[in-house]
Design a protein around this motif. Structure first.
Motif, PDB file in Angstrom:
ATOM      1  N   GLU A 167       1.014  -0.464   9.317  1.00 53.29           N
ATOM      2  CA  GLU A 167       1.730  -0.392   8.040  1.00 53.29           C
ATOM      3  C   GLU A 167       2.422  -1.720   7.717  1.00 53.29           C
ATOM      4  OE1 GLU A 167       3.144   1.540   4.530  1.00 53.29           O
ATOM      5  OE2 GLU A 167       1.628   2.141   5.983  1.00 53.29           O
ATOM      6  N   THR A 174       4.067   2.518   2.328  1.00 55.26           N
ATOM      7  CA  THR A 174       2.918   2.933   1.518  1.00 55.26           C
ATOM      8  C   THR A 174       2.136   4.063   2.181  1.00 55.26           C
ATOM      9  OG1 THR A 174       1.363   1.400   2.572  1.00 55.26           O
ATOM     10  CG2 THR A 174       2.674   0.546   0.733  1.00 55.26           C
ATOM     11  N   ASN A 175       2.265   4.172   3.507  1.00 61.22           N
ATOM     12  CA  ASN A 175       1.548   5.151   4.340  1.00 61.22           C
ATOM     13  C   ASN A 175       0.066   4.800   4.530  1.00 61.22           C
ATOM     14  OD1 ASN A 175       3.715   6.820   5.010  1.00 61.22           O
ATOM     15  ND2 ASN A 175       3.518   7.977   3.117  1.00 61.22           N
ATOM     16  N   PHE A 180      -0.132   4.239   8.290  1.00 57.21           N
ATOM     17  CA  PHE A 180       0.045   5.467   9.067  1.00 57.21           C
ATOM     18  C   PHE A 180      -1.150   6.403   8.879  1.00 57.21           C
ATOM     19  CE2 PHE A 180       4.629   4.321   8.296  1.00 57.21           C
ATOM     20  CZ  PHE A 180       4.840   3.828   9.577  1.00 57.21           C
ATOM     21  N   ASP A 181      -1.668   6.471   7.653  1.00 52.28           N
ATOM     22  CA  ASP A 181      -2.874   7.269   7.436  1.00 52.28           C
ATOM     23  C   ASP A 181      -4.064   6.684   8.190  1.00 52.28           C
ATOM     24  OD1 ASP A 181      -1.580   9.079   5.823  1.00 52.28           O
ATOM     25  OD2 ASP A 181      -2.165   8.127   3.937  1.00 52.28           O
ATOM     26  N   GLU A 235      -1.620  17.795   2.327  1.00 61.09           N
ATOM     27  CA  GLU A 235      -0.976  17.130   3.469  1.00 61.09           C
ATOM     28  C   GLU A 235      -0.989  18.062   4.685  1.00 61.09           C
ATOM     29  OE1 GLU A 235      -0.142  14.026   3.465  1.00 61.09           O
ATOM     30  OE2 GLU A 235      -0.593  13.764   1.342  1.00 61.09           O
TER      31      GLU A 235
END
Length: 348
Positions: free
Chosen positions: A83, A271-272, A275-276, A320
């Motif tokens: 990230e 922003t994720n 992590f995504d 999610e």
């Protein structure tokens, strides 16, 4: 009945199906129609060329952030700092895109290279700390996410602009945007970055599987002591792995800065994308092809979810939950593997 390779392919597929099935059960439990919900998701991702273009646009940074995580994992490292590396790559690409006036054939490659170098530098720091001082990369990379967020905000406000919360738009010569792609997809934000992401996936596959450097990187990740005994430079390979992983993440940032948005604004949070990328890498079994396919699934879920509240009344948060359940089943793959192996034994 099932080879090990077949089992490894079946695990993510079964995980996705179980995640979708669990999501349907949750919809039913809360009074929603799962058929209508998933139909709305499908239409939101593929209902027309605009939505399809947006889906592919969302897939692009997911491929690169997933590759960043997967590359580190293949070399025995856990890069939680993707990230932050996305942030510095985004910043570097936009900075170059705003600060210089150059021909497109120079300007665009320069902005992309700047993003890769920025991400590589952000990966170099935890890499050298791990290699030379034994500092665990998870702790360092997590902390560097916050450093990247706040340093980027400060640079946007006080270096690139005069107290503004958003940079100017990058020059057209540094843009990944494509007028014909936009027109073909009813003016979605799809850009040439998708081709870059697919090319980087090929580079990762080739590097890890067809080169001596890749063999050393994988060997060090598998067993550092044996690799050192065989004459490999463990410290150099740890640093190199984090640098390459960071470069991939920096390119993910460039996709947003040069393609999707064309500018960088001050962020109140993450922003994720990075992590995504962890979830994409896990679902893709840390392989280049697997990451591309997993990124496509995640992009579909993320964009399709935007249509669910209006078309079927299902809240976007349910997607999610589905993603979390898919990752849960991937993480619990030993249970799926055990069930498949039981079927394998009974088949004999």
């Amino acid at each position: 009945m099932f080879s090990n390779r077949t089992v490894n392919i079946l695990i993510p597929i079964i995980s996705v199906l179980l995640g979708l099935l669990s999501g349907a059960i949750i919809m039913l439990a809360f009074g929603y129609n799962p058929v209508a919900g998933y139909a709305a998701l499908w239409n939101g991702a593929f209902g027309d060329l605009y939505f399809f273009g947006e889906t592919l646009r969302q897939v692009t940074p997911y491929i690169l952030s997933g590759l960043a995580v997967a590359f580190a994992l293949r070399t025995g490292l856990l890069n939680i700092g993707v990230e932050g590396q996305v942030f510095v790559g985004w910043l570097a690409s936009v900075w170059v895109g705003v600060a210089f006036e150059l021909p497109s054939i120079i300007h665009l490659p320069l902005a992309i290279i700047a993003a890769a170098l920025a991400g590589a530098f952000w990966g170099f720091i935890p890499g050298i700390l791990k290699a030379k001082l034994g500092v665990h990369e998870v702790i360092v990379t997590i902390m560097m996410n916050y450093i990247a967020l706040y340093v980027t905000n400060e640079i946007v406000r006080n270096v690139i602009t005069d107290g503004e919360d958003k940079t100017e738009r990058i020059a057209e010569t540094a843009s990944l945007a494509s007028p014909w792609l936009a027109e073909m997809t009813f003016y979605s934000r799809l850009h040439y970055g998708l081709l870059i992401a697919l090319f980087v996936a090929f580079i990762m596959w080739f590097l890890l599987n067809k080169t001596t450097t890749g063999f050393e990187l994988r060997s060090v990740g598998f067993n550092q002591n044996a690799s050192q005994y065989a004459g490999m430079n463990v410290s150099k390979n740890i640093i190199l792995a984090m640098v390459i992983s960071g470069a991939f993440a920096g390119l993910a940032g460039a996709m947003e800065g040069l393609g999707t948005f064309g500018y960088l604004s001050v962020k109140s949070g993450f922003t994720n994308i990075g992590f995504d990328g962890i979830a994409v890498a896990l679902l893709g079994a840390n392989t280049a092809l697997g990451v591309v396919l997993a990124a496509f699934l995640f992009g579909t879920l993320k964009i399709g979810a935007l249509n669910m509240p209006t078309a079927s009344g299902v809240p976007t948060e349910l997607v999610e939950i589905v993603i979390a359940l898919i990752i849960f089943f991937v993480a619990s793959s030993y249970m799926i593997r055990w069930i498949i192996l039981r079927f394998k034994k009974e088949g004999k």
